[in-house]
Design an enzyme around this catalytic site. Sequence first.
Site, short mmCIF file in Angstrom:
data_model
loop_
_atom_site.label_atom_id
_atom_site.label_comp_id
_atom_site.label_asym_id
_atom_site.label_seq_id
_atom_site.Cartn_x
_atom_site.Cartn_y
_atom_site.Cartn_z
CB SER A 78 39.32 -4.45 17.57
OG SER A 78 40.66 -4.27 17.95
CE LYS A 83 39.98 -7.91 13.22
NZ LYS A 83 39.85 -7.45 14.63
CB SER A 102 42.54 -4.90 14.88
OG SER A 102 41.62 -5.78 15.51
#
Length: 611
Positions: free
Chosen positions: A174, A75, A150
């Site tokens: 997330s 990420k 997310s």
Amino acid sequence: MPDITTLHNLYVNDSNGLLTTITAIYDRIEGKDFNPVWISIIPREKAIARVKQLSLITIEERVKLPLYGIPFAVKDNIDVATLPTTAGCPAFACGPVAENAPLVEKLEQAGAILIGKTNMDQFATGLVGTRSPYGACASVFNTNYISGGSSSGSAVAVASGLVTFSLGTDTAGSGRIPAMFNNIIGLKPTRGLLSARGVVPACRSLDCVSIFAETASDAAIILSVTRGFDEFDPYSRIPSDSSGASPWIIAPTFRIGIPTVVTREFFGDIHNPVLFQKAINVISHDLNGELIEFDLTPFLNVASLLYKGPWVAERYAAVGNFVDQHLTEIDPTVRTIITKAKDYTAVDTFNAIYELERLKKKTNKLWEMFDVMLVPTAPRAFTFDEIGAAPIEYNSQLGYYTNFVNLLDLAAIAIPAGIRPDGLPFSVTLISHAFTDTALLILGDRIHRSLATNIGGSSRSLADTPKLLSMDNCNMPSNCFLIAVVGAHLSGQPLNYQLTERKARLIRTCHTNQEYRLYALKDCVPAKPGLLHVKNSEGRGIELEIWAVSADKIASFIAMIPSPLSIGNIHLDDGQIVKGFLVEPSAVNDAQDITHFGGWRSYLNSTKASS
């Protein structure tokens, strides 16, 4: 993308397998519009150079590299040397960073090959995956539906077969919501088990790095590589020897808490309640789970503190100054959430901490009823149009079963649990105490294989991948202690409470080998037998029970053992050696030999019959 074991087998049998695998990934990325998935990519030539470097390692030496040649993604709030860290906001990046985050370094040292950095909700603020200037990732099952966030790009990269695993982060869910919407495993480890250094924080005191993988087995390998104490991360933790003791994972049954029907919420969805009930039935009937219904309300009250309380201010502590100076470059919803922090005072924060501690007492009481909790990963899926119409309201609904987990210092794993009639995936989440990560992975693998067929968004069969551990060969977690009992501590006997009050779990009933004799000891209250090892004895195996006791409880248990009993090694008829109750030889001089009864219970039954 194949699992770790399949790729390793390919690399052994095909000298060009590694180069072919990595080349094919770049061909796919360049040949199709995968831009919403990626924010930045490792240049192809650099990845190929890495392949050539790894190819020089002999097959014999590869066993030291558990992730040899395995492609992965991270990420874009996690630092990677030579690439910028944007956290989903281009203006936030200050050029390429100098060093890898420790987790990235560990993965590369284990042989993994980084492909790139993935899209995300800006500053990890959201569970939707739509709050990014780089574009919005969609579910691999239906492009009209959100991917979840997310950690949107990290989940889609795995589910679409671009990488074998990826790293995300998880504050409110997330690491779990995107796993559900893309039909993969999402492991939210115990806070502090993995280093969070080199990660742009959302709520630093609650954040953890999460793992996305196709199978629990792969997730377990990645966890073993990445876990470990980081002295430079203030929130890194060293588990004690008894932390996360999980004797239930090898017991014949385990207690699984499920929310009462009235506290389950699906916000109008009609398919997910059916699949959740199916999961409950399978776990109960096929996996021997003992169902315990409980009121989810105290957990929901904890969850409400995350976004309706001063923990929002922690997001401002992380990036608030930047947001204030770049308001036009911040997603409107993200800006609203982060700047709301200014509404809270230090008094509000302390009052919320007090309320959290009060609620912990209530939830801890509920945890006495069960070993692990089962909830839907998310109540329902949303289309892009629905999220656009009510971005904050529907984001809140997505976190119904996730927002309380980090506040309560719990571990969790999201597990694919079937495909709905409309073709969208469903998922359940297992939750348990801090440091029970390995036990959750083991149970999660069993549930995954009972409820799912294919992997991610592919047609590949889950059954063709290695199981993590089976019920028959599961090793005892190191934070538990196996002990054999033969008399007054057996199930139903007067001293059995000394085990159960320490939350010990019965593992199995078995027998010693033939070199043991059993005696009824004199003047014992309550009545007790004595088990004695007699070499070359021609007796019969003596029945006993094996119990698992948490490591931090075993000392107090052993301290209660009176003379002439003691703890020593007992040889079982299957060749296993366990610790258990033995008697001092001098104590059997005037004791009755009851070996021919084969066990204490049979002897007691005979005395009852004769009386």
